[in-house]
Design an enzyme around this catalytic site. Sequence first.
Site, PDB file in Angstrom:
ATOM      1  N   ARG A   1      95.657  61.960  32.122  1.00  0.00           N
ATOM      2  CA  ARG A   1      96.468  60.886  32.686  1.00  0.00           C
ATOM      3  C   ARG A   1      96.170  60.637  34.161  1.00  0.00           C
ATOM      4  O   ARG A   1      97.051  60.269  34.943  1.00  0.00           O
ATOM      5  CB  ARG A   1      97.963  61.158  32.510  1.00  0.00           C
ATOM      6  CG  ARG A   1      98.403  61.381  31.084  1.00  0.00           C
ATOM      7  CD  ARG A   1      98.165  60.155  30.200  1.00  0.00           C
ATOM      8  NE  ARG A   1      98.631  60.426  28.842  1.00  0.00           N
ATOM      9  CZ  ARG A   1      97.869  60.947  27.875  1.00  0.00           C
ATOM     10  NH1 ARG A   1      96.590  61.216  28.103  1.00  0.00           N
ATOM     11  NH2 ARG A   1      98.355  61.180  26.685  1.00  0.00           N
TER      12      ARG A   1
ATOM     13  N   SER B   1     106.184  57.350  27.786  1.00  0.00           N
ATOM     14  CA  SER B   1     106.268  58.779  28.096  1.00  0.00           C
ATOM     15  C   SER B   1     106.486  58.963  29.594  1.00  0.00           C
ATOM     16  O   SER B   1     105.635  58.593  30.403  1.00  0.00           O
ATOM     17  CB  SER B   1     104.983  59.492  27.666  1.00  0.00           C
ATOM     18  OG  SER B   1     104.785  59.358  26.277  1.00  0.00           O
TER      19      SER B   1
ATOM     20  N   GLU C   1     104.698  61.332  34.579  1.00  0.00           N
ATOM     21  CA  GLU C   1     103.511  60.525  34.302  1.00  0.00           C
ATOM     22  C   GLU C   1     103.688  59.141  34.912  1.00  0.00           C
ATOM     23  O   GLU C   1     102.727  58.494  35.306  1.00  0.00           O
ATOM     24  CB  GLU C   1     103.301  60.420  32.783  1.00  0.00           C
ATOM     25  CG  GLU C   1     102.104  59.598  32.369  1.00  0.00           C
ATOM     26  CD  GLU C   1     101.911  59.581  30.861  1.00  0.00           C
ATOM     27  OE1 GLU C   1     101.483  58.533  30.346  1.00  0.00           O
ATOM     28  OE2 GLU C   1     102.198  60.603  30.207  1.00  0.00           O
TER      29      GLU C   1
END
Length: 343
Positions: A162, A242, A339
């Site tokens: 990520r 998320s 994230e």
Amino acid sequence: MDKSMNCSLALMNTFGMKVSAGCVVEYDSIEELVEALGDGSLPRPFLHIGGGSNLLFTGDFPGTVLHSRIRFIQPVRLQDHVLVRVGSGVLWDDLCAWASDHSLWGLENLSLIPGEVGAAAVQNIGAYGVEAADVIETVECYDIKEKTMVSFKAAECGYSYRSSRFKEDWKGRYIVTAVSIRLTSDYSPRLEYGNIRSALTDRYGSFEVESGILTPSRLRDTVIAIRRDKLPDPSVMGSAGSFFRNPVVGREVYENVCRIYGGEAPHYDLPEGVKIPAAWLIDQCGWKGFSEGNAGVYEKQALVIVNRNGKASPDEILSLERRIVESVAARFGITLIPEVEHI
């Protein structure tokens, strides 16, 4: 090019935060982007966003928000694969749909991820065992510092879980204008992650997926069904998907988690350590389905913080985030890292 002063950002972030920007500029070409960057009348600083699907605006943004409307899909068929050059403003899922419609493998596991192609290359989006970095060939950018176009091979972008150099040491210097994606017509489904195999059997009956019966469209449809079953539609309930990264820890830390839990915790063994699903950690701390005020944790997926009724303030989301992080750290000794980018 469209320019709007004192513009609401409520429709430009999937969390639905009711914040505003000093100015919003949407451009249709590199020439218009360069023009906007050189416009001394626009408020500073500049912030470039994609679909606003991985952002949490913590308040009004005083500067200028830039957004790409460079949209094209240009396939070039080579001997062993198909290279597709895509404009940064193309919706990621539109690209996934295009690939499956053309019976090309590589993007089906990444279906229905919100956002745009340019942002996907910055964030290194991922799902069900596949990352954008797995299929990216090159990334074309405008270099703000040198005022010129540059192109980077995927290996130069420092892709990791990520993240990429665009989010780290290159942050603020480059604006992605196009991405070249490598796809293939060779039969190559990725089915190792999560419940993809069982979901395929539920939808299409018992068959050997290795037999070649499976198509990119069938796998894409299955992934979409899985995502819709456990993730909220941001057009109905605001979220950024998320919210936390899945932590990668050492073996000793993982074994300690198992001792605390009293059994084997779900995990994925990686060369660099053990990845534990953040959703499981959060669920174990009792947050799944929690709500307070206008913010909450989605009842079907503990990894998703939601703007339950469209009225949540940034402070409500931040408060809930902080409490979740503190509770997981207190119980398991693991500090969750968002994230979602905070602006």
